[in-house]
Design an enzyme around this catalytic site. Structure first.
Site, PDB file in Angstrom:
ATOM      1  N   ARG A 168      -6.937  13.137   1.508  1.00  0.00           N
ATOM      2  CA  ARG A 168      -6.847  12.274   0.328  1.00  0.00           C
ATOM      3  C   ARG A 168      -5.422  12.164  -0.215  1.00  0.00           C
ATOM      4  O   ARG A 168      -5.181  11.379  -1.131  1.00  0.00           O
ATOM      5  CB  ARG A 168      -7.801  12.754  -0.760  1.00  0.00           C
ATOM      6  N   GLU A 177     -18.674  20.332  -3.366  1.00  0.00           N
ATOM      7  CA  GLU A 177     -17.546  19.549  -2.854  1.00  0.00           C
ATOM      8  C   GLU A 177     -17.374  19.711  -1.351  1.00  0.00           C
ATOM      9  O   GLU A 177     -16.463  19.135  -0.758  1.00  0.00           O
ATOM     10  CB  GLU A 177     -16.256  19.928  -3.592  1.00  0.00           C
ATOM     11  N   CYS A 229     -17.900  15.731 -11.823  1.00  0.00           N
ATOM     12  CA  CYS A 229     -16.602  15.819 -12.489  1.00  0.00           C
ATOM     13  C   CYS A 229     -15.486  15.163 -11.680  1.00  0.00           C
ATOM     14  O   CYS A 229     -14.324  15.247 -12.057  1.00  0.00           O
ATOM     15  CB  CYS A 229     -16.250  17.273 -12.782  1.00  0.00           C
ATOM     16  N   ARG A 246     -10.128  22.812 -15.924  1.00  0.00           N
ATOM     17  CA  ARG A 246      -9.341  23.224 -14.752  1.00  0.00           C
ATOM     18  C   ARG A 246      -8.433  24.382 -15.144  1.00  0.00           C
ATOM     19  O   ARG A 246      -7.308  24.187 -15.589  1.00  0.00           O
ATOM     20  CB  ARG A 246      -8.506  22.048 -14.237  1.00  0.00           C
ATOM     21  N   ARG A 281     -14.269  26.063 -14.817  1.00  0.00           N
ATOM     22  CA  ARG A 281     -14.165  26.307 -13.382  1.00  0.00           C
ATOM     23  C   ARG A 281     -13.229  27.477 -13.137  1.00  0.00           C
ATOM     24  O   ARG A 281     -12.118  27.508 -13.672  1.00  0.00           O
ATOM     25  CB  ARG A 281     -13.640  25.059 -12.659  1.00  0.00           C
ATOM     26  N   ASN A 292     -13.978  14.123  -5.447  1.00  0.00           N
ATOM     27  CA  ASN A 292     -12.663  13.992  -4.828  1.00  0.00           C
ATOM     28  C   ASN A 292     -12.599  14.745  -3.504  1.00  0.00           C
ATOM     29  O   ASN A 292     -12.167  14.215  -2.474  1.00  0.00           O
ATOM     30  CB  ASN A 292     -11.581  14.511  -5.778  1.00  0.00           C
ATOM     31  N   ASP A 293     -13.023  16.006  -3.512  1.00  0.00           N
ATOM     32  CA  ASP A 293     -13.019  16.780  -2.270  1.00  0.00           C
ATOM     33  C   ASP A 293     -14.231  16.464  -1.400  1.00  0.00           C
ATOM     34  O   ASP A 293     -14.142  16.515  -0.169  1.00  0.00           O
ATOM     35  CB  ASP A 293     -12.974  18.279  -2.572  1.00  0.00           C
ATOM     36  N   HIS A 309      -3.071  14.931  -7.139  1.00  0.00           N
ATOM     37  CA  HIS A 309      -2.861  15.595  -8.429  1.00  0.00           C
ATOM     38  C   HIS A 309      -2.247  14.637  -9.443  1.00  0.00           C
ATOM     39  O   HIS A 309      -2.651  14.610 -10.615  1.00  0.00           O
ATOM     40  CB  HIS A 309      -1.951  16.812  -8.259  1.00  0.00           C
TER      41      HIS A 309
END
Length: 580
Positions: free
Chosen positions: A473, A439, A510, A304, A340, A462-463, A197
């Site tokens: 991660r 993801e 994204c 987000r 999202r 990312n995921d 984050h």
């Protein structure tokens, strides 16, 4: 510590957001109450005096914060703090603490801790959702009292009133929403990786960051002078004058390079042979959408929405959400905004939602799984988004979709909510597209099936990397395994884009890969339609795209997909860049 007496000390971490920053360290150590501090007392009067002093200090502190918050963070956050002052003066909150001290002969810490626990429990047991959410306010004001009683005021993010480099073990989403970002030069943390984050926040705001410093972070003291280089992952404690001069020259060079890059911001992203790419921005608040068209963003590829929830001590109601989404849509001046739906869980928690503790939250009760279980939350958000679509083009995407059943249930609920709003006479935009985030590997492998029904895909690298190569991660011990150039990840990405093209749909990305110039040749070769990234990355991506040829990138992809390791892929990309 006296800097003049200390030798220059280089520390090495992981550079996750580029930039050189020189400034004073602000060491953030949040207060945590130790329940072993509960005990009885032989001197109730002394404890009553301690409690009264702590209360007076809290009121003084809160009034100062209210004044600052109204100026810098808005009336809404100031209102939350005013509510805490109200609790301190509430006869159902403060007098019971005095009673526990006087009649129960408990010390002040015990009285506060037990009263807060009891009152918060009462609120949580109420049927009204608004009243349930007051439990978080009760706990917050209780922690303030306990902090003052302990005499350990620690360091609080809300105290920052000048430019500093924030040094911490880690920064949670709930921590960072408190920040007045005007005063943040950079982040340095003990833990964290390239897609944590803190890394995402730093990139989105253009803040330099070095994470994963490990125990070396303990060497940095509050107020120490510090240099951080977000490109190399280097921190320098007690820098000598010559070192400061060298990094100041580097700062000036970066500023010149950034000014040169700005010429690309307003231009379309087009390869030498005419392949056009849509470049969009990732945002977390409507304020971040302000001015984006002037920075070269052709839309918002990821809004987000969870940050709206995390910045509050209560669940935002429909109108609050509607106003936030509407503001972002209007700021984009007719450009599309992809919203999202709520993605809470994993590293993002809501104290007032009372989510169950999970051993592996990234694989648990989060995102669309939570929303489909808590349809009251989901319906409220969908209503707000659909109403906001009346003010400009809005697309909706569901996160963490793993199978067709989840997708169909979420899409059916969207259709039901939209029909209900229309029947109520509410305005709703036409042409809203509904898609999914890719993801989870299962969704990537079923892309050909999803493409028959979903309007679009957005790849969250990312995921996707985390779940594909089974690497946490957030864990710096295995961060070397986290790599979106892993051949398995690349094959999944190609599969998704090919499926969307086959069915006449579009695919966006994204995740952090979209904003990495090194990845641009592959993404062009794959035929990725929309790239969404931190606003600060837009000029460099457009510059990179302008120097590439799509046919050459496609030939590169053919070679790369036959490779075995991420290292081979990177070598191929380096060679390609050298000859481009």
């Amino acid at each position: 510590m006296g800097e003049t007496a200390m030798a220059e000390l280089p520390l090495q971490g992981l550079g996750v957001s580029k930039g050189v920053r020189i400034g004073e360290a602000f060491v953030y150590k949040p207060f945590r109450f130790d329940e072993s501090a509960e005990r009885s007392t032989d001197d109730p009067n002394s404890e009553l005096n301690r409690l009264q002093t702590a209360k007076a200090s809290c009121v003084e502190e809160l009034n100062g914060l209210i004044e600052r918050a109204a100026e810098t963070l808005g009336e809404e956050k100031a209102g939350i703090l005013k509510g805490q002052v109200g609790f301190l003066n509430d006869p159902a909150f403060y007098p019971p603490m005095e009673k526990l001290i006087r009649d129960g002969r408990w010390n002040a810490e015990t009285a506060v801790h037990r009263t807060v626990k009891q009152v918060a429990g009462i609120f949580e047991g109420m049927a009204n959702a608004y009243m349930q959410e007051r439990a978080a306010d009760v706990r917050d004001v209780g922690n303030r009292l306990l902090r003052h009683l302990s005499g350990n005021n620690g360091s609080r993010l809300e105290d920052i009133d000048k430019p500093v480099i924030i040094v911490a073990d880690d920064l949670s989403p709930s921590d960072t929403v408190q920040l007045d970002k005007r005063f943040v030069l950079g982040f340095v943390t003990r833990v964290g990786g390239k897609t944590s984050h803190t890394a995402i926040l730093a990139n989105s705001l253009g803040i330099a960051a070095v994470l994963g410093l490990g125990n070396s972070v303990d060497r940095i003291g509050h107020g120490d002078r510090l240099i951080l280089d977000g490109s190399t992952g280097t921190c320098i404690l007690y820098p000598e004058p010559a070192t400061v001069n060298r990094y100041e020259r580097q700062q000036r060079q970066e500023e010149e390079e950034n000014r040169a890059l700005q010429q690309y911001a307003g231009k379309p992203a087009v390869t030498k042979d005419g392949f056009r790419i849509e470049v969009a921005a990732n945002i977390g608040t409507p304020e971040e959408a302000q001015g984006l068209p002037g920075k070269g963003a052709e839309g918002v590829g990821l809004y987000r929405t969870e940050f709206l929830y995390m910045s509050r001590s209560e669940m935002p109601d429909e109108n609050t959400q509607y106003e936030a989404y509407k503001a972002a849509v209007l700021a984009m001046e007719g450009r599309p905004v992809v919203i999202r739906t709520l993605d809470i869980g994993g590293d993002k928690e809501l104290p007032y939602l009372s989510l169950p503790h999970e051993l592996n939250p990234f694989l648990g009760y989060r995102a669309v799984r939570l929303c489909l279980d808590r349809k009251d939350l989901f319906v409220t958000q969908l209503r707000a988004i659909i109403r906001a679509s009346a003010h400009g083009p809005v697309h909706i995407m569901f996160p963490m979709i793993s199978g067709m059943g989840e997708w169909r249930e979420a899409k059916a609920l969207y259709e039901e909510v939209r029909a209900q709003l229309v029947s109520e006479g509410a305005a709703a935009g036409e042409g809203t597209q509904v898609g999914i985030m890719i993801e989870i590997p299962s969704a990537a492998l079923l892309a050909d099936r999803f493409a028959r029904e979903a309007d679009f895909f957005s790849i969250g690298t990312n995921d996707l990397v985390q779940y594909t190569v089974a690497v946490d991660r957030m864990n710096e011990k295995v961060s070397y395994l986290y790599d979106y150039f892993h051949p398995a990840v690349l094959r999944l990405i190609k599969n998704v884009i090919d499926a969307s093209v086959k069915h006449g749909k579009w695919t966006g990305m994204c995740g952090s890969m979209a904003g990495d110039p090194a990845a641009a040749p592959l993404l062009i070769g794959f035929g990725l339609h929309e790239w969404s990234m931190s606003p600060s990355a837009i000029p460099s991506i457009k510059q990179k795209v302008a120097g590439l040829d799509k046919s050459a990138c496609e030939a590169l992809v053919e070679r790369v997909l036959d490779m075995d390791t991420p290292e081979e892929v990177r070598q191929a990309l380096d060679a390609f860049a050298a000859n481009a």
